[in-house]
Motif scaffolding. Structure first.
Motif, PDB file in Angstrom:
ATOM      1  N   ASN A  62      -9.553   6.908   2.837  1.00 26.89           N
ATOM      2  CA  ASN A  62      -9.754   5.496   3.183  1.00 26.89           C
ATOM      3  C   ASN A  62     -10.678   4.785   2.192  1.00 26.89           C
ATOM      4  O   ASN A  62     -10.664   3.575   2.092  1.00 26.89           O
ATOM      5  CB  ASN A  62     -10.242   5.339   4.628  1.00 26.89           C
ATOM      6  N   LEU A  63     -11.462   5.577   1.428  1.00 29.55           N
ATOM      7  CA  LEU A  63     -12.304   4.972   0.401  1.00 29.55           C
ATOM      8  C   LEU A  63     -11.441   4.411  -0.722  1.00 29.55           C
ATOM      9  O   LEU A  63     -11.608   3.278  -1.176  1.00 29.55           O
ATOM     10  CB  LEU A  63     -13.265   6.033  -0.135  1.00 29.55           C
ATOM     11  N   ALA A  65     -10.616   1.753  -8.879  1.00 31.45           N
ATOM     12  CA  ALA A  65     -10.875   2.483  -7.638  1.00 31.45           C
ATOM     13  C   ALA A  65     -11.478   3.852  -7.934  1.00 31.45           C
ATOM     14  O   ALA A  65     -12.422   4.291  -7.277  1.00 31.45           O
ATOM     15  CB  ALA A  65      -9.581   2.634  -6.843  1.00 31.45           C
ATOM     16  N   MET A 110       0.835  -1.203   0.000  1.00 38.76           N
ATOM     17  CA  MET A 110       0.000   0.000   0.000  1.00 38.76           C
ATOM     18  C   MET A 110       0.871   1.256   0.000  1.00 38.76           C
ATOM     19  O   MET A 110       0.427   2.329  -0.343  1.00 38.76           O
ATOM     20  CB  MET A 110      -0.923   0.016   1.230  1.00 38.76           C
ATOM     21  N   GLU A 112      -2.091  -5.736  -8.021  1.00 37.09           N
ATOM     22  CA  GLU A 112      -3.515  -6.030  -7.853  1.00 37.09           C
ATOM     23  C   GLU A 112      -3.712  -7.504  -7.440  1.00 37.09           C
ATOM     24  O   GLU A 112      -4.524  -7.811  -6.576  1.00 37.09           O
ATOM     25  CB  GLU A 112      -4.296  -5.744  -9.139  1.00 37.09           C
ATOM     26  N   PHE A 155     -17.873   0.766   1.509  1.00 32.37           N
ATOM     27  CA  PHE A 155     -18.259   1.580   0.353  1.00 32.37           C
ATOM     28  C   PHE A 155     -19.690   2.054   0.544  1.00 32.37           C
ATOM     29  O   PHE A 155     -20.500   1.381   1.195  1.00 32.37           O
ATOM     30  CB  PHE A 155     -18.179   0.771  -0.936  1.00 32.37           C
ATOM     31  N   ARG A 161      -2.586  -8.052  -3.826  1.00 35.24           N
ATOM     32  CA  ARG A 161      -3.539  -7.576  -2.817  1.00 35.24           C
ATOM     33  C   ARG A 161      -4.762  -8.490  -2.726  1.00 35.24           C
ATOM     34  O   ARG A 161      -5.504  -8.424  -1.748  1.00 35.24           O
ATOM     35  CB  ARG A 161      -3.951  -6.139  -3.108  1.00 35.24           C
ATOM     36  N   ARG A 175      -6.022   1.187 -10.110  1.00 35.25           N
ATOM     37  CA  ARG A 175      -6.292   2.597  -9.834  1.00 35.25           C
ATOM     38  C   ARG A 175      -7.522   3.084 -10.599  1.00 35.25           C
ATOM     39  O   ARG A 175      -8.349   3.822 -10.084  1.00 35.25           O
ATOM     40  CB  ARG A 175      -5.073   3.441 -10.216  1.00 35.25           C
ATOM     41  N   ASN A 194     -14.379   1.435   6.843  1.00 37.78           N
ATOM     42  CA  ASN A 194     -14.559   2.207   5.612  1.00 37.78           C
ATOM     43  C   ASN A 194     -15.353   1.439   4.562  1.00 37.78           C
ATOM     44  O   ASN A 194     -14.867   1.170   3.482  1.00 37.78           O
ATOM     45  CB  ASN A 194     -13.197   2.628   5.057  1.00 37.78           C
ATOM     46  N   GLN A 233     -11.584  -9.214  -9.011  1.00 33.91           N
ATOM     47  CA  GLN A 233     -10.578 -10.246  -9.232  1.00 33.91           C
ATOM     48  C   GLN A 233     -11.044 -11.272 -10.261  1.00 33.91           C
ATOM     49  O   GLN A 233     -10.282 -12.160 -10.628  1.00 33.91           O
ATOM     50  CB  GLN A 233     -10.266 -10.969  -7.914  1.00 33.91           C
ATOM     51  N   GLU A 267      -8.262   3.719  -0.487  1.00 37.99           N
ATOM     52  CA  GLU A 267      -7.433   2.643   0.061  1.00 37.99           C
ATOM     53  C   GLU A 267      -8.218   1.336   0.158  1.00 37.99           C
ATOM     54  O   GLU A 267      -7.684   0.271  -0.123  1.00 37.99           O
ATOM     55  CB  GLU A 267      -6.922   3.030   1.453  1.00 37.99           C
ATOM     56  N   ALA A 268      -9.484   1.445   0.561  1.00 35.53           N
ATOM     57  CA  ALA A 268     -10.301   0.235   0.694  1.00 35.53           C
ATOM     58  C   ALA A 268     -10.382  -0.489  -0.634  1.00 35.53           C
ATOM     59  O   ALA A 268     -10.223  -1.712  -0.696  1.00 35.53           O
ATOM     60  CB  ALA A 268     -11.697   0.608   1.188  1.00 35.53           C
ATOM     61  N   ALA A 269     -10.615   0.275  -1.714  1.00 37.06           N
ATOM     62  CA  ALA A 269     -10.736  -0.359  -3.024  1.00 37.06           C
ATOM     63  C   ALA A 269      -9.407  -0.941  -3.468  1.00 37.06           C
ATOM     64  O   ALA A 269      -9.341  -2.074  -3.945  1.00 37.06           O
ATOM     65  CB  ALA A 269     -11.241   0.652  -4.044  1.00 37.06           C
ATOM     66  N   LEU A 270      -8.327  -0.166  -3.284  1.00 37.82           N
ATOM     67  CA  LEU A 270      -7.013  -0.642  -3.731  1.00 37.82           C
ATOM     68  C   LEU A 270      -6.575  -1.863  -2.931  1.00 37.82           C
ATOM     69  O   LEU A 270      -5.987  -2.802  -3.484  1.00 37.82           O
ATOM     70  CB  LEU A 270      -5.981   0.477  -3.593  1.00 37.82           C
ATOM     71  N   ALA A 271      -6.900  -1.878  -1.629  1.00 37.12           N
ATOM     72  CA  ALA A 271      -6.493  -3.004  -0.789  1.00 37.12           C
ATOM     73  C   ALA A 271      -7.221  -4.277  -1.193  1.00 37.12           C
ATOM     74  O   ALA A 271      -6.781  -5.369  -0.858  1.00 37.12           O
ATOM     75  CB  ALA A 271      -6.750  -2.697   0.675  1.00 37.12           C
ATOM     76  N   LEU A 272      -8.352  -4.149  -1.906  1.00 41.22           N
ATOM     77  CA  LEU A 272      -9.072  -5.336  -2.370  1.00 41.22           C
ATOM     78  C   LEU A 272      -8.553  -5.800  -3.721  1.00 41.22           C
ATOM     79  O   LEU A 272      -9.102  -6.708  -4.329  1.00 41.22           O
ATOM     80  CB  LEU A 272     -10.565  -5.038  -2.482  1.00 41.22           C
ATOM     81  N   GLY A 273      -7.515  -5.120  -4.203  1.00 38.41           N
ATOM     82  CA  GLY A 273      -6.940  -5.529  -5.468  1.00 38.41           C
ATOM     83  C   GLY A 273      -7.531  -4.833  -6.678  1.00 38.41           C
ATOM     84  O   GLY A 273      -7.331  -5.283  -7.795  1.00 38.41           O
ATOM     85  N   ALA A 274      -8.270  -3.741  -6.433  1.00 37.20           N
ATOM     86  CA  ALA A 274      -8.765  -2.979  -7.567  1.00 37.20           C
ATOM     87  C   ALA A 274      -7.597  -2.200  -8.169  1.00 37.20           C
ATOM     88  O   ALA A 274      -6.687  -1.790  -7.457  1.00 37.20           O
ATOM     89  CB  ALA A 274      -9.858  -2.016  -7.121  1.00 37.20           C
TER      90      ALA A 274
END
Lengths: 266, 434
Positions: free
Chosen positions: B315-316, B330, A67, A95, A111, A98, B327, A109, A126, B318-325
């Protein structure tokens, strides 16, 4: 205490290494946030990272799922291995990485969409689900594992932001495990929650460690003592001590650890 | 005890501070009062001036569309003035008992005195739209139509003009008296001025309308929206999410932000030099007008969108990117939808400003005198603010009321647009409460 140690050794036999950081250093511009850390995280147990604010434990956590890549001034040196894979290898797709390493943040957080879509998002991007039924199954499985299914099964279409703080955080956990990661990183997951919600999350971690490797950053030493098997103590960007949790809290090898866990510093 | 007294009976300095507090609040309330008073005055005076343009006096005439006057195969070449002169003479004859004999003018000037100068053209276009009226003879060729009275009489009837015997007076007392008697006889009627809303510009106030200008404005604004919204949002996303940090990006950013403060006439000059002279695009077309307005709106859209994107909680993302989305995922799935209310509000306000803009349109020729409603984005058109400018500049008194009415129309459109922006934002913000 001796008991903790014995269980640690008995389980240690089949404890394969899940994550391994070797000489990891992270810099933000000129500020060295993590200095030459080597740490082994074993599979399917909870590892707690403790230490005072600004000691580099969150930076270390974010180095595991890359990150920190988002911060333009951030420079990472050294190596982190997930199983056999070097995650800082240029060939590694961040990607995909992660998807194997989920993350839960300090502040819940979700959505601003439905509970269902929150959980389904990871598997969808994914490409793990092809049709509605697969998505339904995965959403239910993840919500069950996060202990949220019974509370939300009748209102999956409602907004994720309409839940209470503790429920939101469990939704975030369900979302993080929906894509079947090997590792779940938790960055102070309970610091925004009340004691009851915190207790639920801690119970949940106890269940989740059967399937996932959990690395948790926490400011609460009681929490670290309750949930983790091993604890690493960070100070000023360095790893001071790592060992079985009981050992670190009751019989630390380093004086700085002793000062911290007894409240004389930090 | 003394401590309690200190609280109950405030010291002198405290009462002075409270007085200053009240004065401070009163200053604010006074300022709001002044603003409301000023806006109220502006609106009231505009409405009063615009009101006369909402009605028109029309005269009921029975015209004889005989083939020898109006050839059915080519009605454009008909003797329309003759037909009208005859119709007016017939009308005055028919009403001879109710009218004073000495008021009736000679047949030669009667039509000219009573009817608008545009009456012949109005009758012609009416008949061309109804070809079945032609080719008949005798009583069958007769049709009753309502045609606008002369501008001077219209003004007189609305109390804006006083009859006078002086040389060069627009209405003589005799004509005014005749007009009043025709009104009493029911031949002249006050009607709703529908022409104002469906017609383009005209040399004659009675026939001039805002439809051409409104359509021209709407077409230009559509072009402006379709250019400035996607380009502006894309630029803002790049600035906020992809731009490498450094001096070069800062330079870009400062340049774009400065463009927002460039006077609009400069954009008009640019449009003239680049779009018209270099690319030879059609002069006065809404396409070019919209492109110039888009240049003008673009910096505003970029600045507003960038600040809306910056306001998205990190954090919105980050949440998407942390799920492997990725850029892009996201941004498209989470960041942009969250920022959309802010982006849309900014865009609508930018468009509203562009809607009222005249200066850049002057230079690319969107102020032409056009008597037809524009067909598309490449046909010559004029815009509503330019139309106001044109009418305000006319000597005929009838145009003054029309200019005011056009201003009211512009203000109504702008108010509706702003209202829509506010409602849209509130609706979307409700959906993302966290």
């Amino acid at each position: 205490m001796t008991q903790t140690q014995t269980t640690a050794t008995t389980e240690g036999a089949d404890n394969e290494i899940c994550l391994e950081a070797r000489n990891l250093s992270v810099r933000y511009g000129k500020v060295q946030a993590v200095k030459d850390i080597s740490l082994v995280v074993r599979a399917r147990q909870v590892t707690a990272l403790i230490g005072p604010s600004g000691c580099g434990k969150s930076t270390f956590l974010r180095a595991i799922n890359r990150m920190n890549d988002l911060i333009p001034t951030c420079v990472v040196q050294g190596s982190v291995r997930l199983g056999e894979t070097e995650i800082y290898d240029p060939a590694v797709e961040v990607e995909a990485l992660r998807a194997r390493i989920g993350m839960v943040f300090q502040k819940p957080n979700p959505f601003a969409t439905s509970i269902y879509n929150n959980v389904a998002y990871g598997p969808r991007v994914q490409g793990l689900v092809r049709h509605r039924r697969e998505t339904d199954e995965r959403v239910e499985k993840s919500l069950r594992r996060a202990g949220l299914w019974d509370e939300v099964k009748d209102r999956l279409k409602e907004s994720g932001t309409s839940l209470s703080g503790g429920q939101q955080q469990r939704l975030c956990i369900a979302r993080a495990i929906a894509a079947d990661p090997e590792v779940v990183l938790m960055d102070e997951p309970c610091s925004a929650l009340d004691p009851i919600a915190t207790a639920r999350i801690e119970d949940l971690m106890d269940e989740l460690r059967a399937r996932y490797t959990i690395v948790i950053v926490t400011h609460s030493m009681q929490q670290a003592a309750r949930v983790s098997k091993r604890t690493a103590f960070f100070l000023l960007g360095e790893l001071v001590e790592e060992g079985a949790t009981g050992e670190v809290f009751t019989n630390p090898q380093d004086e700085r650890t002793l000062n911290y866990v007894t409240g004389r510093m930090g | 005890m003394s401590g309690l007294l200190d609280l109950v009976k405030p010291r002198r300095s405290l009462s002075r501070r409270k007085r200053a507090d009240r004065l401070f609040a009163a200053c604010g309330a006074g300022a709001v009062f002044l603003v409301v008073l000023w806006i109220g005055f502006l609106f009231a005076s505009l409405l009063v001036r615009a009101l006369p343009a909402m009605t028109a006096y029309e005269i009921a005439l029975t015209v004889q569309l005989e083939p020898e006057q109006i050839p059915p195969d080519n009605p454009r070449r008909g003797n329309w003035r003759g037909v009208l002169a005859q119709a007016v003479a017939d009308l005055l004859n028919a009403e001879a008992q109710t009218l004073d004999a000495e008021l009736i003018p000679s047949e030669r000037v009667a039509a000219k005195l009573l009817l608008s100068k545009g009456a012949a053209a109005e009758l012609r276009s009416l008949v061309i739209k109804n070809p079945s009226w032609l080719g008949k003879t005798g009583t069958e060729s007769a049709r009753t139509v309502f045609l606008p009275v002369s501008d001077s009489l219209d003004q007189y009837a609305k109390g804006l003009l006083v009859p006078s015997t002086q040389d060069g007076a627009l209405v003589s007392p005799k004509t005014a008296e005749l007009f009043d008697q025709l009104r009493q006889a029911g031949v002249v009627q006050r009607k709703f001025a529908w022409r104002f809303f469906v017609r383009a510009d005209s040399r004659f106030p009675a026939l001039a309308g805002i439809a051409g200008a409104v359509k021209g404005s709407l077409l230009a604004i559509m072009v402006c929206l379709f250019l400035s919204f996607p380009v502006g949002v894309a630029a803002a996303v790049w600035f906020e999410d992809f731009a490498p940090e450094g001096r070069r990006t800062d330079l870009f950013r400062i340049n774009v932000y400065n463009l927002a403060a460039v006077p609009s006439i400069i954009f008009g000059l640019l449009g003239l030099a680049v779009f018209l002279n270099f690319f030879s695009m059609p002069r006065g077309a809404p396409l070019v007008g919209g492109m110039v307005l888009a240049l003008m709106t673009l910096p505003t859209v970029i600045v507003v969108s960038a600040s809306a994107l910056r306001a998205v909680p990190s954090n919105l993302r980050e949440a998407a990117l942390a799920l492997g989305a990725s850029r892009q995922e996201a941004i498209l799935h989470h960041v942009l939808p969250y920022a959309l209310p802010g982006i849309l509000t900014g865009t609508i306000i930018g468009l509203a400003r562009a809607f009222g803009e005249t200066a850049p349109l002057l230079l690319i020729g969107m102020t032409a005198f056009l008597t037809s409603v524009p067909e598309g984005i490449s046909s010559p058109a004029t815009a509503l603010p330019a139309q106001i400018f044109l009418w305000a500049d006319q000597p005929e008194r009838g145009f003054a009321a029309r200019a005011s009415a056009a201003i009211v129309a512009l203000l109504i459109v702008l108010t509706l647009v702003n209202l829509a922006a506010i409602l849209l934002r509130e609706k979307m913000e409700k959906g993302r409460s966290r």
